[in-house]
Write an enzyme that holds these catalytic residues in place. Structure first.
Site, mmCIF file in Angstrom:
data_model
loop_
_atom_site.group_PDB
_atom_site.id
_atom_site.type_symbol
_atom_site.label_atom_id
_atom_site.label_comp_id
_atom_site.label_asym_id
_atom_site.label_seq_id
_atom_site.Cartn_x
_atom_site.Cartn_y
_atom_site.Cartn_z
ATOM 1 N N TRP A 1 0.825 -1.211 0.000
ATOM 2 C CA TRP A 1 0.000 0.000 0.000
ATOM 3 C C TRP A 1 0.856 1.255 0.000
ATOM 4 O O TRP A 1 0.562 2.210 -0.722
ATOM 5 C CB TRP A 1 -0.980 -0.009 1.176
ATOM 6 C CG TRP A 1 -1.927 -1.163 1.104
ATOM 7 C CD1 TRP A 1 -2.036 -2.186 2.011
ATOM 8 C CD2 TRP A 1 -2.879 -1.450 0.072
ATOM 9 N NE1 TRP A 1 -3.001 -3.074 1.598
ATOM 10 C CE2 TRP A 1 -3.529 -2.649 0.417
ATOM 11 C CE3 TRP A 1 -3.238 -0.819 -1.117
ATOM 12 C CZ2 TRP A 1 -4.533 -3.227 -0.375
ATOM 13 C CZ3 TRP A 1 -4.233 -1.388 -1.914
ATOM 14 C CH2 TRP A 1 -4.863 -2.578 -1.540
ATOM 15 N N ASP B 1 -1.846 6.654 6.283
ATOM 16 C CA ASP B 1 -2.861 5.701 5.835
ATOM 17 C C ASP B 1 -3.096 4.737 6.999
ATOM 18 O O ASP B 1 -2.252 3.905 7.300
ATOM 19 C CB ASP B 1 -2.338 4.958 4.595
ATOM 20 C CG ASP B 1 -3.283 3.852 4.120
ATOM 21 O OD1 ASP B 1 -4.348 3.654 4.747
ATOM 22 O OD2 ASP B 1 -2.949 3.191 3.113
ATOM 23 N N LYS C 1 -12.186 -1.942 6.712
ATOM 24 C CA LYS C 1 -11.308 -2.792 7.513
ATOM 25 C C LYS C 1 -11.636 -2.746 8.999
ATOM 26 O O LYS C 1 -11.563 -3.738 9.665
ATOM 27 C CB LYS C 1 -9.849 -2.410 7.282
ATOM 28 C CG LYS C 1 -9.488 -2.418 5.799
ATOM 29 C CD LYS C 1 -8.447 -3.414 5.422
ATOM 30 C CE LYS C 1 -8.324 -3.615 3.926
ATOM 31 N NZ LYS C 1 -7.770 -2.461 3.210
HETATM 32 C C1 LIG Z 1 -7.030 -2.074 1.966
HETATM 33 C C2 LIG Z 1 -6.034 -1.013 2.074
HETATM 34 C C3 LIG Z 1 -5.950 0.024 1.121
HETATM 35 C C4 LIG Z 1 -6.826 0.084 -0.100
HETATM 36 O O1 LIG Z 1 -8.092 0.463 0.233
HETATM 37 P P1 LIG Z 1 -9.229 0.681 -0.887
HETATM 38 O O2 LIG Z 1 -10.325 1.258 -0.053
HETATM 39 O O3 LIG Z 1 -9.536 -0.668 -1.439
HETATM 40 O O4 LIG Z 1 -8.712 1.602 -1.911
HETATM 41 C C5 LIG Z 1 -5.012 1.007 1.329
HETATM 42 N N1 LIG Z 1 -4.195 0.990 2.402
HETATM 43 C C6 LIG Z 1 -4.235 0.002 3.312
HETATM 44 C C7 LIG Z 1 -3.306 0.044 4.477
HETATM 45 C C8 LIG Z 1 -5.158 -1.019 3.184
HETATM 46 O O5 LIG Z 1 -5.209 -2.003 4.094
#
Ligand SMILES: *Cc1c(COP(=O)(O)O)cnc(C)c1O
Length: 354
Positions: free
Chosen positions: A100, A167, A191
């Site tokens: 990511w 993030d 998540k």
């Molecule tokens: C799942 C995830 C993403 C991507 O998320 P989307 O909503 O599918 O774009 C980005 N960063 C992390 C740390 C993730 O776990």
């Protein structure tokens, strides 16, 4: 019987949240209309958005500190480019700790110079780099708090005068942090907060002063702040379910409480991985994630047997990410301790049988 859901995302949500969400689909607020067939500008929905935003600030302990809460669309993946589009004027600093982060770096390169302050790619992202320097003239520093795919987690964040963007998709609301150290936090809802379809952004409003570029309306944080996340139609259902999950979290004792539960779950599973000769962990011990536990069998020939035993025990979603293989047990806030115990029981049974 409900399965033990270790899915990495979209993932398990609290049972009572699912119940309330399904009721709202049929009859929202006893109004004989569905939540998803009323205007997002109607009073009942504006109240949902308002409450969700308030709960975010309250749970993160960011009330009255100059932060705004947005529920946007396009996933965390759109935040990779949106952060850079708005704030990368000359150069930005990125810590590369996995897939990511790498994707965020790729997008940011379209907007300016990029300094990768450190990377753990040399060892397949099995550790978190600790020694690195953030250039003082960087527009911002970007990091990923929890590496969902590899199973590592930042335990410490650097001290820097440069604005910090993080993030937190896979560990927001899971542990206590001084969230006021961050200028912008983003997280895909699916998540630890709700269903897919909305992305949480918590942004310090003063950061907007740094924007120099002309940014198209939909990708401009200011647009969404000015319109209170209602510039266009928000993902009403995803925002509502996120609100319910945040309410649930507040009711059970907030982050302070859930962090203790999360630590207990992680300890239970990691202890078994370390004790049981049939399993081994994949990443550096001190960098282990409390949310996503990655592990492998020491004897691959036991795979079919272990997989069958897991399926029989109702354990779902523990296959590793397609890019790394092995196993990954994701233990987000809503996963109960007894589900982790069920997995540990199967691991012990495998040991007895072999
Ligand atoms: C799942 C995830 C993403 C991507 O998320 P989307 O909503 O599918 O774009 C980005 N960063 C992390 C740390 C993730 O776990």
């Amino acid at each position: 019987m409900k399965k033990h859901n270790f899915s990495a995302g979209p993932c398990i949500l609290p049972e009572e949240v699912l119940k309330k969400a399904s009721e709202a689909i049929l009859n929202f607020n006893g109004d004989n209309l569905s939540l998803i067939e009323i205007s997002h500008r109607s009073k009942p929905f504006v109240a949902v958005m308002d409450k969700a935003q308030k709960l975010v600030l309250e749970l993160l302990n960011l009330e009255d500190k100059g932060y705004k809460v947005l529920f946007l669309q396009g996933g965390a993946s759109t935040q990779f480019l949106m952060t850079a589009y708005n704030f990368l004027n000359k150069k930005a600093a990125y810590l590369n700790t996995g897939t990511w982060s790498s994707k965020a770096i790729k997008e940011a390169k379209l907007f300016g110079d990029l300094v990768e302050v450190a990377s753990s790619k040399d060892n397949n992202f099995t550790y978190i780099p600790k020694e690195f320097e953030i250039p003082v003239d960087a527009d911002y520093f970007h990091c990923t708090s929890n590496n969902t795919i590899y199973g590592t987690q930042l335990k410490e964040f650097p001290t820097t005068d440069v604005p910090m963007i993080c993030d937190m998709s896979s560990d927001i609301f899971s542990r206590q942090l001084d969230f006021s150290r961050f200028d912008l936090i983003y997280a895909g809802a699916q998540k630890n907060m709700g269903p897919a379809g909305t992305t949480l952004v918590v942004i310090k409003e003063s950061l907007l002063e740094n924007v120099q570029r002309q940014v198209p309306s939909m990708l401009n944080y200011k647009t969404h702040i000015d319109k209170d996340s209602m510039f266009n139609t928000p993902a009403v259902f995803a925002v509502y379910v996120s609100m319910l999950t945040l309410e649930w979290l507040k009711d059970i004792g907030g982050i302070e409480f859930i962090e203790k539960v999360n630590n207990k779950k992680a300890e239970l599973l990691y202890n078994e991985i370390d004790r049981n000769p049939l399993f081994k962990g994949v990443v550096n011990k001190e960098d282990r994630s409390t949310m996503n536990t990655t592990f492998v069998l020491t004897d691959e020939s036991l795979k079919a047997q272990f997989d069958t035993m897991c399926a029989d025990a109702g354990i779902s979603g523990i296959n590793g990410h397609r890019s790394v293989g092995g196993y990954r047990a994701s233990m987000y806030n809503a996963l109960p301790l007894y589900s982790v115990q069920a997995l540990v029981d199967v691991m012990q049974e495998l040991e007895r049988n072999n």
